[in-house]
Design a protein around this motif. Structure first.
Motif, PDB file in Angstrom:
ATOM      1  N   LEU A  14       5.938   4.489  15.669  1.00  0.00           N
ATOM      2  CA  LEU A  14       4.847   4.601  16.307  1.00  0.00           C
ATOM      3  C   LEU A  14       4.057   5.060  15.916  1.00  0.00           C
ATOM      4  CD1 LEU A  14       4.002   3.544  19.340  1.00  0.00           C
ATOM      5  CD2 LEU A  14       5.391   5.457  20.420  1.00  0.00           C
ATOM      6  N   LEU A  15       3.793   6.336  15.052  1.00  0.00           N
ATOM      7  CA  LEU A  15       3.376   7.220  15.039  1.00  0.00           C
ATOM      8  C   LEU A  15       2.522   6.395  13.575  1.00  0.00           C
ATOM      9  CD1 LEU A  15       5.268  10.431  14.145  1.00  0.00           C
ATOM     10  CD2 LEU A  15       3.800   9.592  16.081  1.00  0.00           C
ATOM     11  N   VAL A  16       2.974   5.569  12.396  1.00  0.00           N
ATOM     12  CA  VAL A  16       2.568   5.198  11.662  1.00  0.00           C
ATOM     13  C   VAL A  16       1.701   3.926  12.514  1.00  0.00           C
ATOM     14  CG1 VAL A  16       2.410   3.326   9.599  1.00  0.00           C
ATOM     15  CG2 VAL A  16       4.622   5.081  10.203  1.00  0.00           C
ATOM     16  N   LEU A  17       1.696   3.288  13.371  1.00  0.00           N
ATOM     17  CA  LEU A  17       1.169   2.226  14.308  1.00  0.00           C
ATOM     18  C   LEU A  17      -0.166   2.814  14.362  1.00  0.00           C
ATOM     19  CD1 LEU A  17       3.939  -0.596  14.841  1.00  0.00           C
ATOM     20  CD2 LEU A  17       1.710  -0.625  13.024  1.00  0.00           C
ATOM     21  N   LEU A  18      -0.382   3.983  15.015  1.00  0.00           N
ATOM     22  CA  LEU A  18      -1.214   5.016  15.608  1.00  0.00           C
ATOM     23  C   LEU A  18      -2.298   5.915  14.671  1.00  0.00           C
ATOM     24  CD1 LEU A  18       0.821   7.255  18.655  1.00  0.00           C
ATOM     25  CD2 LEU A  18      -1.147   5.741  18.585  1.00  0.00           C
ATOM     26  N   ILE A  19      -1.706   5.496  13.445  1.00  0.00           N
ATOM     27  CA  ILE A  19      -2.380   6.108  12.502  1.00  0.00           C
ATOM     28  C   ILE A  19      -3.504   5.585  11.836  1.00  0.00           C
ATOM     29  CG2 ILE A  19      -2.553   7.226  10.146  1.00  0.00           C
ATOM     30  CD1 ILE A  19      -0.284   9.287  11.274  1.00  0.00           C
ATOM     31  N   THR A  20      -3.087   3.632  11.015  1.00  0.00           N
ATOM     32  CA  THR A  20      -3.046   2.868  10.729  1.00  0.00           C
ATOM     33  C   THR A  20      -2.605   1.558  11.134  1.00  0.00           C
ATOM     34  OG1 THR A  20      -3.542   1.796   8.675  1.00  0.00           O
ATOM     35  CG2 THR A  20      -2.176   3.309   9.357  1.00  0.00           C
ATOM     36  N   GLN A  21      -3.979   0.603  11.069  1.00  0.00           N
ATOM     37  CA  GLN A  21      -2.937  -1.095  11.394  1.00  0.00           C
ATOM     38  C   GLN A  21      -3.246  -1.549  10.210  1.00  0.00           C
ATOM     39  OE1 GLN A  21      -3.434  -1.795  15.443  1.00  0.00           O
ATOM     40  NE2 GLN A  21      -2.713  -0.335  15.733  1.00  0.00           N
ATOM     41  N   ASN A  22      -3.516  -1.009   9.054  1.00  0.00           N
ATOM     42  CA  ASN A  22      -4.311  -1.911   7.987  1.00  0.00           C
ATOM     43  C   ASN A  22      -3.295  -2.839   7.263  1.00  0.00           C
ATOM     44  OD1 ASN A  22      -4.954  -1.885   5.414  1.00  0.00           O
ATOM     45  ND2 ASN A  22      -7.067  -1.480   5.188  1.00  0.00           N
ATOM     46  N   PRO A  23      -3.241  -4.080   7.126  1.00  0.00           N
ATOM     47  CA  PRO A  23      -2.472  -4.696   6.486  1.00  0.00           C
ATOM     48  C   PRO A  23      -1.691  -4.519   5.380  1.00  0.00           C
ATOM     49  CG  PRO A  23      -3.880  -5.841   6.793  1.00  0.00           C
ATOM     50  CD  PRO A  23      -4.303  -4.189   7.377  1.00  0.00           C
ATOM     51  N   TYR A  24      -2.499  -3.831   4.348  1.00  0.00           N
ATOM     52  CA  TYR A  24      -2.067  -3.888   3.075  1.00  0.00           C
ATOM     53  C   TYR A  24      -1.170  -2.144   2.920  1.00  0.00           C
ATOM     54  CZ  TYR A  24      -5.215  -7.217   2.065  1.00  0.00           C
ATOM     55  OH  TYR A  24      -5.702  -8.685   1.795  1.00  0.00           O
ATOM     56  N   ILE A  25      -1.680  -1.369   3.942  1.00  0.00           N
ATOM     57  CA  ILE A  25      -0.978  -0.422   4.162  1.00  0.00           C
ATOM     58  C   ILE A  25      -0.047  -0.548   4.512  1.00  0.00           C
ATOM     59  CG2 ILE A  25      -1.419   2.651   5.235  1.00  0.00           C
ATOM     60  CD1 ILE A  25      -4.565   2.366   5.057  1.00  0.00           C
ATOM     61  N   ILE A  26       0.345  -0.509   5.668  1.00  0.00           N
ATOM     62  CA  ILE A  26       1.514  -1.547   7.002  1.00  0.00           C
ATOM     63  C   ILE A  26       2.314  -2.230   5.338  1.00  0.00           C
ATOM     64  CG2 ILE A  26       2.955  -2.980   7.685  1.00  0.00           C
ATOM     65  CD1 ILE A  26       0.952  -0.335   9.052  1.00  0.00           C
ATOM     66  N   THR A  27       1.597  -2.402   4.544  1.00  0.00           N
ATOM     67  CA  THR A  27       2.817  -3.381   3.141  1.00  0.00           C
ATOM     68  C   THR A  27       3.153  -2.474   2.890  1.00  0.00           C
ATOM     69  OG1 THR A  27       1.653  -5.654   3.488  1.00  0.00           O
ATOM     70  CG2 THR A  27       2.538  -5.392   1.695  1.00  0.00           C
ATOM     71  N   LEU A  28       2.880  -1.323   1.995  1.00  0.00           N
ATOM     72  CA  LEU A  28       3.420  -0.847   1.225  1.00  0.00           C
ATOM     73  C   LEU A  28       4.597   0.550   1.684  1.00  0.00           C
ATOM     74  CD1 LEU A  28       2.898   0.998  -1.758  1.00  0.00           C
ATOM     75  CD2 LEU A  28       1.034   2.255  -0.019  1.00  0.00           C
ATOM     76  N   VAL A  29       4.202   0.245   3.183  1.00  0.00           N
ATOM     77  CA  VAL A  29       5.361   1.149   3.887  1.00  0.00           C
ATOM     78  C   VAL A  29       6.199   0.611   4.206  1.00  0.00           C
ATOM     79  CG1 VAL A  29       5.638   2.659   6.134  1.00  0.00           C
ATOM     80  CG2 VAL A  29       3.078   2.508   5.435  1.00  0.00           C
ATOM     81  N   ILE A  30       5.918  -0.719   4.312  1.00  0.00           N
ATOM     82  CA  ILE A  30       7.445  -1.860   4.694  1.00  0.00           C
ATOM     83  C   ILE A  30       8.149  -1.269   2.926  1.00  0.00           C
ATOM     84  CG2 ILE A  30       8.163  -3.878   4.152  1.00  0.00           C
ATOM     85  CD1 ILE A  30       5.614  -4.360   6.595  1.00  0.00           C
ATOM     86  N   THR A  31       6.795  -1.692   2.355  1.00  0.00           N
ATOM     87  CA  THR A  31       7.639  -1.624   0.434  1.00  0.00           C
ATOM     88  C   THR A  31       8.833  -0.223   0.407  1.00  0.00           C
ATOM     89  OG1 THR A  31       6.451  -3.086  -0.623  1.00  0.00           O
ATOM     90  CG2 THR A  31       7.489  -1.664  -1.893  1.00  0.00           C
ATOM     91  N   ILE A  32       8.247   0.666   0.297  1.00  0.00           N
ATOM     92  CA  ILE A  32       9.016   2.340   0.714  1.00  0.00           C
ATOM     93  C   ILE A  32      10.085   2.212   1.653  1.00  0.00           C
ATOM     94  CG2 ILE A  32       8.826   4.264   1.016  1.00  0.00           C
ATOM     95  CD1 ILE A  32       5.605   4.339   0.123  1.00  0.00           C
ATOM     96  N   SER A  33      10.009   1.385   2.976  1.00  0.00           N
ATOM     97  CA  SER A  33      11.233   2.020   3.679  1.00  0.00           C
ATOM     98  C   SER A  33      12.001   0.733   3.232  1.00  0.00           C
ATOM     99  CB  SER A  33      10.962   1.156   5.160  1.00  0.00           C
ATOM    100  OG  SER A  33       9.486   2.070   6.150  1.00  0.00           O
ATOM    101  N   ILE A  34      12.240  -0.470   2.598  1.00  0.00           N
ATOM    102  CA  ILE A  34      13.078  -1.486   2.319  1.00  0.00           C
ATOM    103  C   ILE A  34      13.499  -0.716   1.173  1.00  0.00           C
ATOM    104  CG2 ILE A  34      13.387  -3.472   0.965  1.00  0.00           C
ATOM    105  CD1 ILE A  34      11.312  -4.639   2.182  1.00  0.00           C
ATOM    106  N   ILE A  35      13.118   0.133   0.182  1.00  0.00           N
ATOM    107  CA  ILE A  35      13.817   0.609  -0.889  1.00  0.00           C
ATOM    108  C   ILE A  35      14.630   2.020  -0.722  1.00  0.00           C
ATOM    109  CG2 ILE A  35      13.413   2.746  -2.736  1.00  0.00           C
ATOM    110  CD1 ILE A  35      10.486   0.895  -3.212  1.00  0.00           C
TER     111      ILE A  35
END
Length: 733
Positions: free
Chosen positions: A466-487
């Motif tokens: 929720l905090l991430v989505l409140l800060i940004t909804q940029n798809p490329y930044i979200i994709t980066l966060v997804i990648t880090i989270s998967i790892i």
């Protein structure tokens, strides 16, 4: 503060080179690549389909030889295809799909009978059903095609990386095992200091250290099994074993010997504590443990980072031990000091340093002498053989099988969840289903621990998302966060489930955000947390009330098995001392392996028993005391093997004690197994006074073993009166 920062940096660096991080990277690469490609072509839903297939295949993938990996992934792909295809066909039909989900829960839960590799495949197959519930594309063919493309793509990535570095997993596992040994040594020091404290140790703190020791033992033995499965099978199947592989096999064999010496310190022995205290060697003893921990850390670090071992291994620091022993031998020994204990400690430290030097020289490529001591083993006997036949499946289809009862609990939980979601019109059944298949385990204690960790991880992950989505909804930044989270998710799940679940929650909800084009974020988080909560409630109720599997019922069986393993190990060692016809090194080490694994199984079972309700405190206390004595017995027998390498003159009294030990152990096993064909000897005749004969260090250990098993026998007789033990009798074969 600088030292603390240095430790954090050191641990982080080690983790980056570990097996778990490389596994997380591999799964992340296989998942993120399709998403990035699909985003480029503006076909994100197709990318997520392919990514889902790669994730399922990654979860079902286990380390092993390329032949085993290819076979496992091929068979698994067939299961994945069938589940995805049939699930989509039946999804529109409420009753049919509910029955199908129930059947899948039962069928794939039965995979527990085939071992950990099959369990991973079964869990992944159930995840396919979860994904099939959420496919948005109406085309069955498109969904199945791209999902299976993800499965195949992961297989190519996994097998390709294995071909590049076939020994890397075994190398990482060896490094991990040495790191566990280092942590175990640190815990041994904490345990000793608590027991040696002038004031009685705080019960909670002491129990916490004991619990961590049991847990670390289980991890050590589990990682050793992983190494055997990977390294030994790789060597067996290889037409030619490379120099690196040969060296790693030698390192592992030497490492097992080192571990045997380490556990032979007998920290449960009150004589050890009083002898160190009264001889003013307590500080030296703790310093040795610190030094051993540093040595193990240094070796582990070097193996993991492909560097030469530079840590100093110098046994001359034992000089104070030697001088004190010589001093006491030449004077009157003060009360409270057992000279044999001090000699035993010094011998264990010396053998530890000798084995550490061998491992260091092997890692550095300098070891040339006595290779035959480790190369003459029949490696096939040290690896597990799994029977994947249907006959094993069929043989477990009865209520005597704990796995069958677990499969029934799983299928009933899924059915109840599906009915509840249908009646209450809850549209996030997939979340409930997912949580049930991941937290419901064959025994209550594991279900409880996984449920608590999953709820904490889900709440933490939901808040962070929720905090991430409140800060940004940029798809490329979200994709980066997804990648880090998967790892992070698939790096931490095997070692810290709560942290891993938090990362899973983050990337799953963010994937839904991308796939649903800025959908309602609150709804996704609510569904995730709500589904987890409902699943935990159902899993707890079913685990507790429907054909529950209580771990305390198998304790007598595990105790009996471990005593049998100790008896066989003792008989082989004593045979090699008494007779010309000797057992091979392979046979001795196989018996040792059984003892170590039996100890691990019993310790981990007791850890789960602690969390079970309706067990009397006295029963738990006596069981703990018995397990402690059996652990001490195992270390004493291991000590005999240390002495067996020396030239020993076995006296007549030694032979009498050896015979008595075997008879008493037979009696212990007979009482547990309720074997009416075994004649129970009058053990009062076995309590001979052996204190007057001339003791060598070897004879001293024999006498201590004799005393120990008499205590073990008395505890077993006492436990027969507890109702919990009587209930367990029908589980003893």
């Amino acid at each position: 503060m600088s030292k603390r920062f240095q430790n954090i940096f050191s641990e982080s660096t080690y983790f980056v080179f570990s097996f778990y991080f490389s596994r997380g990277l591999r799964i992340a690469f296989a998942m993120v690549t399709p998403i990035l490609v699909s985003m480029f072509f503006n076909q994100l839903s197709i990318g997520i389909l392919t990514s889902s297939g790669a994730l399922v295949a990654g979860i079902g993938d286990n380390p092993g030889t390329i032949k085993i990996k290819f076979y496992t992934q091929s068979v698994a792909a067939i299961f994945y295809f069938l589940v995805v295809f049939i699930s989509q066909l039946l999804l529109p039909y409420t009753i049919a799909f509910g029955l199908w989900a129930t059947f899948c829960g039962f069928f794939f839960s039965m995979f527990f009978i085939y071992g950990s590799r099959a369990v991973s495949v079964g869990t992944s197959a159930l995840l396919c059903l979860v994904y099939a519930c959420g496919f948005e594309n109406p085309s069955l063919g498109v969904n199945t095609l791209f999902f299976m493309l993800g499965v195949i793509y992961y297989g190519i990535v996994s097998l390709g990386l294995w071909r590049i570095q076939p020994f890397r997993v075994a190398e990482q596992k060896i490094s991990e095992n040495i790191k566990y040994l280092s942590e175990y040594t640190g815990l041994m020091k904490s345990y000793y200091l608590e027991k040696a404290a002038p004031n009685p140790p705080k019960k909670n703190k002491f129990e916490d250290i004991q619990s961590r020791l049991f847990d670390k033992q289980e991890k050590i033995h589990s990682s050793q099994e992983d190494i055997r499965e990977n390294l030994f099978k790789l060597r067996i199947n290889a037409k030619s074993f490379s120099a690196k592989g040969r060296r790693m096999a030698l390192i592992f064999s030497a490492l097992i010997d080192l571990y045997e010496h380490l556990i032979s310190l007998n920290l449960h022995d009150p004589k050890l504590i009083s002898s160190l205290e009264n001889s003013n060697l307590k500080t030296d003893f703790c310093s040795q443990l610190d030094n051993m921990q540093d040595i193990l850390n240094g070796i582990s670090w070097s193996i993991n980072l492909h560097k030469k071992v530079t840590v100093l291994i110098d046994s001359s620091i034992l000089s104070n031990f030697k001088n004190q022993i010589i001093y006491f031998e030449n004077t009157n020994i003060p009360s409270g000091i057992d000279l044999h204990v001090l000699k035993h400690i010094r011998l264990i430290f010396k053998t530890f340093y000798r084995q550490a030097k061998i491992i260091k020289s092997l890692v550095n490529g300098e070891f040339e002498k006595d290779k035959s001591a480790y190369e003459d083993l029949d490696l096939k006997k040290f690896t597990q053989k799994y029977n994947y036949s249907f006959s094993s499946f069929k043989a477990n289809l009865n209520l005597r099988s704990n796995i069958f009862k677990y499969a029934l609990r799983m299928s009933l939980s899924i059915l109840l969840a599906y009915i509840a979601c249908a009646l209450l019109q809850i549209n996030y059944f997939c979340w409930v289903f997912l949580t049930i298949i991941l937290i419901l385990k064959p025994v209550y204690g594991n279900t409880k621990n996984f449920a608590i960790d999953r709820l904490k991880g889900t709440l933490t992950g939901g808040i962070i998302t929720l905090l991430v989505l409140l800060i940004t909804q940029n798809p490329y930044i979200i994709t980066l966060v997804i990648t880090i989270s998967i790892i992070g998710a698939y790096s931490f799940i095997p070692i810290n489930y709560k942290v891993g679940v938090a990362f899973v929650t983050i990337f799953v909800i963010l994937l839904l955000f991308l796939d649903h084009h800025n959908g309602n974020n609150w709804t996704n988080i609510y569904h995730r947390i709500g589904g987890t909560t409902i699943a935990i409630i159902i899993a707890f109720i079913i685990s507790f009330s429907f054909l529950p599997t209580w771990e305390f019922k198998v304790l007598p069986m595990l105790i009996g098995k471990l005593l049998k393993y100790n008896l066989k190990y003792f008989q082989k060692i004593s045979n090699n001392l008494l007779n010309e016809h000797k057992f091979s090194d392979t046979e001795i080490k196989l018996s040792r392996k059984d003892v170590l694994l039996g100890t691990s199984n019993l310790s981990s079972a007791f850890q789960r028993v602690i969390s079970e309700p309706k067990l009397s405190k006295n029963y738990k206390s006596d069981i703990y005391n018995l397990i402690t004595l059996i652990n001490l017995l195992s270390t004493r027998i291991s000590s005999l093997r240390t002495y067996s390498s020396q030239v020993i003159d076995v006296s007549g009294d030694d032979k009498i004690i050896i015979k008595n030990i075997e008879e008493i152990l037979y009696n212990c096993i007979a009482v547990i197994s309720q074997n009416s064909n075994v004649i129970i000897t009058d053990l009062s005749l076995k309590e001979n006074d052996f204190s007057n004969y001339n003791e060598s260090l070897f004879s001293y250990q024999l006498k201590e073993i004799h005393s120990l098993i008499l205590q073990i026998y008395n505890y077993i007789i006492k436990l027969q009166e507890f109702e919990e033990w009587k209930i367990s009798n029908k589980y003893i074969s």
